[in-house]
Design a protein around this motif. Structure first.
Motif, short mmCIF file in Angstrom:
data_model
loop_
_atom_site.label_atom_id
_atom_site.label_comp_id
_atom_site.label_asym_id
_atom_site.label_seq_id
_atom_site.Cartn_x
_atom_site.Cartn_y
_atom_site.Cartn_z
N PRO A 222 28.80 -0.99 -5.13
CA PRO A 222 29.36 -2.36 -5.07
C PRO A 222 29.18 -3.35 -3.99
CG PRO A 222 31.14 -0.68 -4.72
CD PRO A 222 30.00 0.03 -4.66
N ALA A 223 28.12 -3.26 -3.29
CA ALA A 223 27.98 -4.16 -2.23
C ALA A 223 26.44 -4.60 -2.30
CB ALA A 223 27.96 -3.29 -1.08
N PRO A 224 26.33 -5.96 -1.56
CA PRO A 224 25.00 -6.44 -1.70
C PRO A 224 23.94 -5.46 -0.76
CG PRO A 224 26.87 -7.90 -0.42
CD PRO A 224 27.23 -6.64 -0.70
N VAL A 225 22.81 -5.55 -1.62
CA VAL A 225 21.84 -4.67 -1.35
C VAL A 225 21.30 -4.84 0.00
CG1 VAL A 225 19.51 -3.71 -1.97
CG2 VAL A 225 21.16 -4.55 -3.94
N LEU A 226 21.27 -6.21 0.47
CA LEU A 226 20.54 -6.64 1.63
C LEU A 226 21.40 -6.05 2.89
CD1 LEU A 226 18.61 -8.46 3.44
CD2 LEU A 226 20.10 -10.33 3.24
N ALA A 227 22.75 -6.04 2.60
CA ALA A 227 23.75 -5.40 3.67
C ALA A 227 23.41 -3.96 3.96
CB ALA A 227 24.92 -5.90 3.51
N GLN A 228 23.33 -3.35 2.59
CA GLN A 228 23.28 -1.96 2.59
C GLN A 228 22.04 -1.45 3.17
OE1 GLN A 228 24.37 0.42 -1.03
NE2 GLN A 228 24.70 -1.50 -2.05
N LEU A 229 20.89 -2.25 3.03
CA LEU A 229 19.43 -1.86 3.64
C LEU A 229 19.48 -2.13 4.87
CD1 LEU A 229 17.07 -0.81 1.95
CD2 LEU A 229 16.06 -3.18 2.15
N ALA A 230 20.12 -3.22 5.28
CA ALA A 230 20.04 -3.70 6.62
C ALA A 230 20.76 -2.53 7.61
CB ALA A 230 20.57 -5.05 7.01
N ALA A 231 21.83 -1.83 6.93
CA ALA A 231 22.60 -0.80 7.68
C ALA A 231 22.07 0.55 7.61
CB ALA A 231 23.79 -0.76 7.24
N ASP A 232 20.79 0.48 6.82
CA ASP A 232 20.27 2.05 6.50
C ASP A 232 19.59 2.36 7.83
OD1 ASP A 232 19.32 3.82 5.16
OD2 ASP A 232 17.58 2.99 4.89
#
Lengths: 320, 275, 266
Positions: free
Chosen positions: B110-120
């Motif tokens: 339940p979070a924006p993919v862009l944010a998850q990917l940027a933090a990866d």
């Protein structure tokens, strides 16, 4: 209200480009899912099976909001997954059998703490769920162990707990017992039964392991070439596919194919012979018959596997 | 509509913080490796600068700029880029995640993919690059002769923030491109690492067409060239109004908006084709 | 005879494996060309200030830039050779399987890397070089003999490049996490091979040192032959000596590592 998951004529078409020459490319449409319609009621445990490339994982990806359907109507808990992906995420739990979502280098508990905050689970609820899941899945001793040190079975249990912390209404499991030993498999199945009974979680299970279905699901859906070819109880699947079990017979020496009523020899390899007989029939009279007439060394019965059952179903369905 | 967008941004930043925090703790599981790679990051970028110093051991100026001024450009470029790389540098791994299917695991959260990917794989070791850039910038400030006025002073932090924003947009756009061509992640390097290398040298070194390209088409010039030439009191090779020296934040916002649109289009195409 | 055919097949496999990634190859060509452009302008500025720096004229310096871009992936100076895969196999323990193959580990990987290098030279190296030669004033020899001599130096450079990276890869037998070493490896390689600045431009003791290190066999040595800046024979001797030393060291490290694997039981 009873229908929790609804699909009406759902389609998914992919454009596949294939290289046909050095520079030439060919565009082809692949219909991964073709006018698929079914409903699943709240609290049902359904097995969703089919050969590789049949459209299973495409369906699950549409149900979880990863993929957008090309046509048709799809609802999970009243939500359109493609349009409200993040709202849906709070209502579903997903376990990818071969891909852990746990944090590799951190203790197991850290993955749960992240879920706690990412899913905004109320503190009391989180503690209560964690305690219960730890108890049911026997994770107590593992919470402080880095995930990379867990065995495959332990990791799967950890993954399932992670998917359930936020009280999802639906749990999607993709090959949850793949690669697990017999004991771990039994444990995972036992747990899924309990969760389903205790919380009324709807479970959709894709698997290659017929025993998963036999022990968990009262209902099976079979998909092949993007279409639903069977929907009903597992027993009916055997009937519909007229599946056969196999009796493997080791004789003392090489002999011509044995003769038994209601079974036929499908393969001979030295002193070993394979006999096919209807799945609905008991093996006992067959064995008695053989033992009385032939020099037996060893016997074993092989259950039909899903691939074989479906292959037969498909062959019959398309036969003139 | 606007409210929904604001909520998404807040959700995104929150998810980014959560995931980045997890990665920091993960890397701390291997402290020795962390120390070594941080130093490596520092040293890698430092060798870049050693090459420039070696050039200046043979010449007094490059494109009319003496060493302290080139160091000034270098420090600004490296700091802005280093910050962007620290924040969202992992986005270049998108192609790999599409290929191995792990992008899907982000799409069910339940979070924006862009944010998850940027933090990866958020990696503090990338601070090595930022530190090196800041050190060179600091050194250049002690040597370079600038007529400090209020607007020039104010321009310094604005420039670094705007530059970081522009490089972030390049990272996002590059990731969006990888939705189309998963194996072509290297194209991105031409604009990220290539961009920061380009900006380390004075604009007077390059052909006019190239300078025009990075001013009007891919506006990397707003990272440091335009504002820095103003701070140094030097003419920019192209005849542009003076206010353009202050336009970096605007350009950054515009670039990020465009990159965001590209990202959304890329993600939409992924969700309709499934790779 | 049989062994020769085996390693030829391995090399062909290495070539084909990299040839399948067309998009990646195109992306690499683009990136190398962009980096070449940036460097060319800075070198031109440098040689404008100081003509005949390091004994090169401006056209020779430009040629050097595009040679560097052609060699970057060919010699895997910035990483990306077979060593990544070898390290992964060491980390996962799969290398134990390789050790039981009826082939020599080092020769096997050397063959695979030569196949890769050949593809990278043709697929990724030629286009930026031709682009550079067409768009900028370059200095290329007219006689075929010098080109042939250059190609021999390139092959020797491939051997030295592999020798260095094989040692880096084998370090994974002793170190748990190889990222630090690989990073240091390509860092040193990048600088010491002259990718950033031709080695004959580097002044003083530092210049003296980097010019005798093995990395100078990679880009500087073939470039000097092509640009008519060095005689082939002494250059070959220098490259060959390093190739022998590095491959020999790789052999020693390999047998030490093998003993270790056997002791640990795979």
């Amino acid at each position: 209200m009873g229908d929790f998951i609804t699909l009406e004529n759902v389609e998914k078409v992919f454009q596949v480009r294939r290289r046909t020459g050095l520079w030439r490319r060919e565009r082809r449409e692949v219909r991964a899912v073709d006018s698929l319609s079914f409903t699943v009621a709240r609290g049902e445990m359904v097995g969703y099976i089919g050969p590789n490339g049949a459209g299973k994982s495409t369906t699950v990806k549409m149900l979880t909001g990863i993929l957008t359907p090309s046509a048709g109507r799809l609802r999970v808990a009243g939500i359109d997954p493609a349009r409200e992906r993040t709202r849906l995420a709070h209502r579903i739990g997903v376990v990818f059998g071969q891909r852990t979502t746990l944090w590799w280098d951190l203790p197991l508990i850290d993955s749960y703490r992240l879920a706690h905050r990412m899913y905004r689970i109320p503190d009391a609820r989180y503690r209560q769920n964690l305690d219960r899941l730890v108890e049911l899945l026997d994770l107590g001793a593992l919470l402080d162990v880095p995930v990379r040190q867990l065995s495959l079975g332990q990791r799967m249990r950890g993954d399932i707990a992670a998917a359930l912390l936020h009280d999802p209404d639906v749990l999607y499991l993709d090959e949850p017992t793949i690669g697990l030993d017999v004991v771990s498999k039994a444990r995972v199945r036992e747990f899924l039964r309990e969760v389903n009974a205790e919380r009324g979680t709807t479970v959709l299970l894709t698997t290659h392991d017929l025993q998963d279905i036999e022990q968990l699901c009262s209902r099976v859906m079979v998909i092949d070439h993007g279409r639903l070819v069977y929907d009903g109880p597992l027993a009916g699947l055997h009937e519909a596919g007229e599946s056969e079990r196999t009796l493997v017979v080791d004789l003392e020496r090489e002999l011509p194919p044995v003769e038994v009523p209601s079974a036929r020899v499908v393969r001979v390899e030295g002193p070993r012979q394979w006999l096919a007989f209807p799945a609905g029939q008991s093996a006992a009279p067959l064995v008695a018959h053989l033992a009385a007439r032939y020099p037996l060394v060893d016997l074993s019965v092989r259950e039909p596997d899903i691939e074989a059952v479906i292959a037969r179903m498909y062959a019959e369905r398309t036969a003139p | 509509m606007a409210e929904g967008r604001d909520r998404r941004i807040i959700e995104g930043v929150r998810a980014y913080g959560l995931i980045a925090g997890m990665w920091v703790r993960s890397t701390m599981a291997y402290r020795a490796s962390f120390a070594m790679t941080t130093f490596g990051n520092f040293a890698a970028t430092f060798l870049d600068f050693v090459a420039i110093m070696l050039m200046f051991s043979r010449v007094d100026a490059l494109g009319g700029y003496p060493l302290p001024e080139v160091a000034f450009l270098y420090g600004l470029s490296a700091t802005s880029f280093g910050l962007a790389d620290l924040l969202i540098g992992s986005m270049e791994r998108l192609g790999r995640r599409v290929r191995d299917g792990t992008l899907d695991t982000l799409l069910v959260r339940p979070a924006p993919v862009l944010a998850q990917l940027a933090a990866d794989r958020f990696a503090l070791r990338r601070l090595g690059r930022v530190t090196q850039g800041a050190l060179v910038l600091g050194w250049s400030l002690t040597r370079v002769d600038i007529d400090w006025t209020v607007d020039r002073l104010l321009l310094m932090p604005v420039m670094v923030a705007g530059g970081c924003g522009i490089f972030c947009a390049v990272f996002v756009a590059g990731a969006a491109f990888q939705f189309l061509a998963q194996d072509a992640s290297e194209v991105q390097n031409a604009f990220t690492y290539g961009g920061t290398t380009l900006l380390q040298y004075p604009p007077t070194v390059f052909a006019k067409e190239l300078v025009r390209g990075v001013t009007f088409v891919l506006p990397l010039a707003f990272v440091n060239w335009l504002p820095a030439t103003y701070v140094l009191g030097r003419p920019y090779p192209l005849d542009l109004p003076r206010w353009t020296a202050f336009a970096s934040p605007l350009v950054a916002v515009a670039c990020c908006a465009l990159a965001g649109l590209a990202w959304r289009a890329g993600l939409r195409s992924y969700r309709s084709t499934g790779s | 005879m049989g062994a020769g055919r085996l390693y030829t097949a391995v090399a062909a496999g290495g070539f084909r494996r990299y040839a399948t990634y067309r998009a990646a190859t195109a992306a690499g060509v683009f990136t190398n060309t962009v980096f070449g452009l940036i460097l060319v302008y800075t070198y031109q500025a440098l040689w404008n200030e100081r003509p005949h720096l390091g004994g090169y004229d401006q056209a020779q310096a430009v040629t050097y830039v595009w040679l560097g871009q052609a060699f970057l992936s060919t010699l895997a100076i910035g990483g990306g050779g077979v060593e990544d895969e070898l390290m992964e196999r060491i980390r996962t323990g799969d290398v134990a399987i390789d050790l039981y193959r009826p082939a020599d580990l080092q020769l096997w990987w050397l063959a695979a890397d030569l196949g890769r290098a050949l593809f990278q030279l043709l697929g990724r190296g030629v286009v930026p070089f031709v682009f550079g030669a067409l768009c900028f004033p370059v200095s290329l020899p007219a006689d075929a003999g010098r080109w042939a001599a250059f190609l021999v130096a390139v092959v020797l450079a491939m051997l030295v490049g592999f020798g260095i990276r094989y040692l880096v890869a084998l370090s994974a037998f002793w170190l748990l996490d190889g990222t630090g070493v690989t990073q240091m490896g390509w860092l040193l390689g990048y600088f010491c091979s002259g990718m950033l600045l031709p080695l004959n431009v580097i002044p003083g003791a530092l210049g003296e040192i980097v010019r005798v290190l093995p990395w100078s066999s990679l880009l500087q040595a073939p470039a000097d032959i092509l640009l008519g800046h060095a005689d082939p024979l002494p250059t070959y001797l220098f490259q060959g000596a390093w190739a022998v030393v590095l491959l020999g060291a790789g052999r020693l490290a390999q047998s030490a590592a093998t003993r270790r694997v056997v002791v640990q039981g795979g």
